[in-house]
Design a protein around this motif. Structure first.
Motif, mmCIF file in Angstrom:
data_model
loop_
_atom_site.group_PDB
_atom_site.id
_atom_site.type_symbol
_atom_site.label_atom_id
_atom_site.label_comp_id
_atom_site.label_asym_id
_atom_site.label_seq_id
_atom_site.Cartn_x
_atom_site.Cartn_y
_atom_site.Cartn_z
ATOM 1 N N ILE A 96 0.871 -1.169 0.000
ATOM 2 C CA ILE A 96 0.000 0.000 0.000
ATOM 3 C C ILE A 96 0.912 1.224 0.000
ATOM 4 O O ILE A 96 1.844 1.306 0.792
ATOM 5 N N ARG A 97 0.608 2.153 -0.888
ATOM 6 C CA ARG A 97 1.434 3.362 -1.006
ATOM 7 C C ARG A 97 0.519 4.563 -1.137
ATOM 8 O O ARG A 97 -0.317 4.634 -2.038
ATOM 9 N N GLY A 98 0.678 5.522 -0.247
ATOM 10 C CA GLY A 98 -0.080 6.758 -0.336
ATOM 11 C C GLY A 98 0.564 7.711 -1.325
ATOM 12 O O GLY A 98 1.616 7.427 -1.908
ATOM 13 N N ALA A 99 -0.054 8.858 -1.494
ATOM 14 C CA ALA A 99 0.473 9.872 -2.412
ATOM 15 C C ALA A 99 1.838 10.367 -1.943
ATOM 16 O O ALA A 99 2.680 10.738 -2.753
ATOM 17 N N THR A 100 2.050 10.372 -0.628
ATOM 18 C CA THR A 100 3.337 10.763 -0.046
ATOM 19 C C THR A 100 3.694 9.728 1.018
ATOM 20 O O THR A 100 2.823 8.995 1.498
ATOM 21 N N PRO A 101 4.963 9.656 1.423
ATOM 22 C CA PRO A 101 5.319 8.733 2.518
ATOM 23 C C PRO A 101 4.520 9.006 3.794
ATOM 24 O O PRO A 101 4.156 8.073 4.516
ATOM 25 N N MET A 102 4.207 10.270 4.077
ATOM 26 C CA MET A 102 3.423 10.590 5.275
ATOM 27 C C MET A 102 1.990 10.076 5.129
ATOM 28 O O MET A 102 1.396 9.615 6.102
ATOM 29 N N ASP A 103 1.426 10.119 3.917
ATOM 30 C CA ASP A 103 0.101 9.525 3.682
ATOM 31 C C ASP A 103 0.139 8.020 3.934
ATOM 32 O O ASP A 103 -0.791 7.458 4.506
ATOM 33 N N THR A 104 1.216 7.367 3.516
ATOM 34 C CA THR A 104 1.339 5.926 3.729
ATOM 35 C C THR A 104 1.378 5.627 5.225
ATOM 36 O O THR A 104 0.734 4.681 5.693
ATOM 37 N N LYS A 105 2.115 6.422 5.987
ATOM 38 C CA LYS A 105 2.146 6.231 7.451
ATOM 39 C C LYS A 105 0.754 6.429 8.042
ATOM 40 O O LYS A 105 0.317 5.660 8.900
ATOM 41 N N TYR A 106 0.063 7.464 7.588
ATOM 42 C CA TYR A 106 -1.285 7.721 8.089
ATOM 43 C C TYR A 106 -2.212 6.530 7.795
ATOM 44 O O TYR A 106 -2.980 6.107 8.662
ATOM 45 N N ILE A 107 -2.121 6.005 6.599
ATOM 46 C CA ILE A 107 -2.946 4.854 6.216
ATOM 47 C C ILE A 107 -2.672 3.679 7.150
ATOM 48 O O ILE A 107 -3.585 2.992 7.601
ATOM 49 N N ILE B 90 3.083 12.957 14.397
ATOM 50 C CA ILE B 90 3.149 12.775 15.852
ATOM 51 C C ILE B 90 3.287 11.301 16.202
ATOM 52 O O ILE B 90 4.155 10.905 16.985
ATOM 53 N N LEU B 91 2.441 10.454 15.613
ATOM 54 C CA LEU B 91 2.506 9.021 15.908
ATOM 55 C C LEU B 91 3.819 8.408 15.429
ATOM 56 O O LEU B 91 4.392 7.545 16.096
ATOM 57 N N SER B 92 4.313 8.875 14.308
ATOM 58 C CA SER B 92 5.586 8.386 13.776
ATOM 59 C C SER B 92 6.732 8.735 14.709
ATOM 60 O O SER B 92 7.660 7.933 14.904
ATOM 61 N N ALA B 93 6.697 9.925 15.307
ATOM 62 C CA ALA B 93 7.741 10.323 16.258
ATOM 63 C C ALA B 93 7.745 9.377 17.465
ATOM 64 O O ALA B 93 8.808 8.973 17.945
ATOM 65 N N TYR B 94 6.561 8.999 17.940
ATOM 66 C CA TYR B 94 6.484 8.038 19.047
ATOM 67 C C TYR B 94 7.014 6.666 18.621
ATOM 68 O O TYR B 94 7.711 5.999 19.388
ATOM 69 N N ASP B 95 6.670 6.230 17.416
ATOM 70 C CA ASP B 95 7.191 4.954 16.917
ATOM 71 C C ASP B 95 8.715 4.972 16.860
ATOM 72 O O ASP B 95 9.368 3.987 17.204
ATOM 73 N N ASP B 96 9.277 6.086 16.410
ATOM 74 C CA ASP B 96 10.742 6.206 16.356
ATOM 75 C C ASP B 96 11.354 6.123 17.748
ATOM 76 O O ASP B 96 12.396 5.487 17.940
ATOM 77 N N LEU B 97 10.718 6.761 18.735
ATOM 78 C CA LEU B 97 11.208 6.678 20.114
ATOM 79 C C LEU B 97 11.148 5.244 20.633
ATOM 80 O O LEU B 97 12.088 4.769 21.286
ATOM 81 N N ILE B 98 10.062 4.564 20.341
ATOM 82 C CA ILE B 98 9.917 3.169 20.785
ATOM 83 C C ILE B 98 10.997 2.307 20.145
ATOM 84 O O ILE B 98 11.634 1.489 20.820
ATOM 85 N N GLU B 99 11.219 2.475 18.850
ATOM 86 C CA GLU B 99 12.248 1.707 18.155
ATOM 87 C C GLU B 99 13.635 1.979 18.741
ATOM 88 O O GLU B 99 14.419 1.058 18.990
ATOM 89 N N ASN B 100 13.933 3.240 19.001
ATOM 90 C CA ASN B 100 15.222 3.616 19.578
ATOM 91 C C ASN B 100 15.394 3.009 20.975
ATOM 92 O O ASN B 100 16.445 2.459 21.302
ATOM 93 N N ASN B 101 14.360 3.085 21.801
ATOM 94 C CA ASN B 101 14.434 2.507 23.145
ATOM 95 C C ASN B 101 14.551 0.992 23.102
ATOM 96 O O ASN B 101 15.241 0.394 23.928
#
Length: 188
Positions: A92-103, A148-159
């Motif tokens: 699945i690919r959105g119009a932009t990478p951020m759209d794909t994350k939102y989806i 916002i949700l992606s930033a939390y995912d990045d923090l979780i991955e880093n931790n």
């Protein structure tokens, strides 16, 4: 304010995978990494050991890879590079990478409703039509949600990576002190 809805099909550029012929498979890294299903899924990105020299359907870097067959229907991974898609997955690919994350966040939120659309006597199977016609909310500020949700995912991955390193350090220290008896002051 009324939030509009769109179907995932409006954002779905690659559909169900198609498995290449078995004689094109190899373990030597020749060709494109092949994803037949979630057995190759890692925590975030796929971990492929099988390759094909005759890919039928591919996904691109940053696509959402979605399992559409069997007991693991609904599992997801991110494409960190181009992959050949077998029958058990789609992208699945959105119009932009951020759209794909939102989806992806919308699918996670509404996964139960999506799985109810699946057919199959023993295990769920989603068709391209099931995914294409599934509606998700599509507000104008969706990129802010995804950011916002992606930033939390990045923090979780880093931790998670940090925890793994600390666990390895603790195991090494335990081996030194309690298996090899090389603790501080062991010379005396």
């Amino acid at each position: 304010m009324q939030i509009s809805e769109v179907t995932i099909g409006k954002n779905r550029n690659d559909y169900d995978g198609t498995s290449p012929k078995g004689e094109t498979y190899n373990n030597e890294g020749i060709g494109i990494p092949l994803l037949n299903g979630p057995t190759e899924f890692g925590p975030i990105y796929p971990i492929c050991t099988l390759f094909t020299t005759d890919s039928k359907r591919d996904c691109k870097k940053d696509d959402l890879i979605f399992c559409v067959r069997g007991s693991t229907t609904g599992r997801m991974n991110w494409a960190d590079k181009q992959y050949s898609l077998g029958r058990g997955v789609c992208s699945i690919r959105g119009a932009t990478p951020m759209d794909t994350k939102y989806i992806r966040y919308c699918i996670e939120l509404k996964l139960g409703a999506l799985l109810k659309l699946s057919g199959g006597a023993t295990f769920p199977n989603l068709t391209g039509n099931d995914l294409s016609t599934f509606s998700i909310p599509y507000p104008p500020y969706r990129h802010k949600f995804a950011s916002i949700l992606s930033a939390y995912d990045d923090l979780i991955e880093n931790n998670t990576r940090r925890i793994k390193i600390l666990e390895e350090m603790a195991q090494a220290l335990y081996r030194e002190w309690f298996v090899k008896f090389r603790f501080p002051g062991h010379e005396k």
